[in-house]
Write a protein that holds these residues in place. Structure first.
Motif, PDB file in Angstrom:
ATOM      1  N   UNK A   1       0.382   8.889  -0.335  1.00  0.00           N
ATOM      2  CA  UNK A   1      -0.863   8.638  -1.071  1.00  0.00           C
ATOM      3  C   UNK A   1      -1.497   7.331  -0.596  1.00  0.00           C
ATOM      4  N   UNK A   2      -2.777   7.381  -0.296  1.00  0.00           N
ATOM      5  CA  UNK A   2      -3.513   6.183   0.089  1.00  0.00           C
ATOM      6  C   UNK A   2      -3.672   5.978   1.578  1.00  0.00           C
ATOM      7  N   UNK A   3      -2.849   6.636   2.385  1.00  0.00           N
ATOM      8  CA  UNK A   3      -2.962   6.421   3.823  1.00  0.00           C
ATOM      9  C   UNK A   3      -2.461   7.645   4.579  1.00  0.00           C
ATOM     10  N   UNK A   4      -2.844   7.711   5.849  1.00  0.00           N
ATOM     11  CA  UNK A   4      -2.384   8.769   6.745  1.00  0.00           C
ATOM     12  C   UNK A   4      -2.017   8.128   8.076  1.00  0.00           C
TER      13      UNK A   4
ATOM     14  N   UNK B   1       0.808  -1.219   0.000  1.00  0.00           N
ATOM     15  CA  UNK B   1       0.000   0.000   0.000  1.00  0.00           C
ATOM     16  C   UNK B   1       0.839   1.266   0.000  1.00  0.00           C
ATOM     17  N   UNK B   2       2.150   1.155   0.173  1.00  0.00           N
ATOM     18  CA  UNK B   2       2.994   2.335   0.261  1.00  0.00           C
ATOM     19  C   UNK B   2       3.339   2.819  -1.143  1.00  0.00           C
ATOM     20  N   UNK B   3       2.970   4.068  -1.437  1.00  0.00           N
ATOM     21  CA  UNK B   3       3.253   4.662  -2.740  1.00  0.00           C
ATOM     22  C   UNK B   3       4.637   5.303  -2.739  1.00  0.00           C
ATOM     23  N   UNK B   4       5.126   5.619  -3.922  1.00  0.00           N
ATOM     24  CA  UNK B   4       6.485   6.160  -4.057  1.00  0.00           C
ATOM     25  C   UNK B   4       6.658   7.519  -3.394  1.00  0.00           C
ATOM     26  N   UNK B   5       5.553   8.214  -3.088  1.00  0.00           N
ATOM     27  CA  UNK B   5       5.668   9.526  -2.432  1.00  0.00           C
ATOM     28  C   UNK B   5       5.737   9.431  -0.905  1.00  0.00           C
ATOM     29  N   UNK B   6       5.638   8.229  -0.361  1.00  0.00           N
ATOM     30  CA  UNK B   6       5.645   8.064   1.101  1.00  0.00           C
ATOM     31  C   UNK B   6       6.970   8.544   1.680  1.00  0.00           C
ATOM     32  N   UNK B   7       6.879   9.130   2.860  1.00  0.00           N
ATOM     33  CA  UNK B   7       8.066   9.605   3.564  1.00  0.00           C
ATOM     34  C   UNK B   7       8.062   9.002   4.963  1.00  0.00           C
ATOM     35  N   UNK B   8       9.152   8.319   5.326  1.00  0.00           N
ATOM     36  CA  UNK B   8       9.329   7.694   6.632  1.00  0.00           C
ATOM     37  C   UNK B   8      10.386   8.486   7.383  1.00  0.00           C
TER      38      UNK B   8
END
Length: 118
Positions: A45-48, A22-29
């Motif tokens: 994208x897709x989650x918060x 579910x993790x998109x390429x724009x995710x930031x960890x």
């Protein structure tokens, strides 16, 4: 137990993810670490409201659990094993084998790379 990888204050983005991920390429960890224990917050994208907590199990390995709230309001949780390595530019790569514990119960692999010079 000692560990070779320091995650505190470091940020990562996905490089690859299984289709069932579910993790998109724009995710930031964004990581915090105290000894062998670490945590991260993430969004994209897709989650918060994503969080993970982990424990180093060796010099380059860890176990972790994660949870997030999807944009549709559903809650998801999973677990993973991670292997850390260093690439030529000195950044850290994290390779994960993961599985969701609820919802689709999908499983797969993901790779995350430390953001440097951004």
């Amino acid at each position: 137990m000692s560990h070779d990888f320091v995650l505190n204050g470091k940020r990562f983005r996905p490089v690859s993810n299984s289709k069932s991920g579910r993790v998109a390429s724009d995710a930031l960890f964004t990581f915090s670490q105290l000894g062998e224990a670490f945590s991260a917050t993430y969004s994209g994208a897709g989650f918060t409201d994503g969080h993970l907590i982990g424990q180093m199990t060796g010099t380059d390995q860890a176990v972790l659990i994660y949870h997030s709230r999807a944009e549709d309001g559903s809650l998801e949780a999973g677990e993973a094993t991670a292997v850390f390595s260093e690439v030529k530019n000195g950044s850290i790569l994290i390779d994960m084998d993961w599985r969701w514990l609820n919802g689709s119960k999908a499983f797969g692999t993901s790779q995350y790379q430390e953001i440097v010079n951004e």
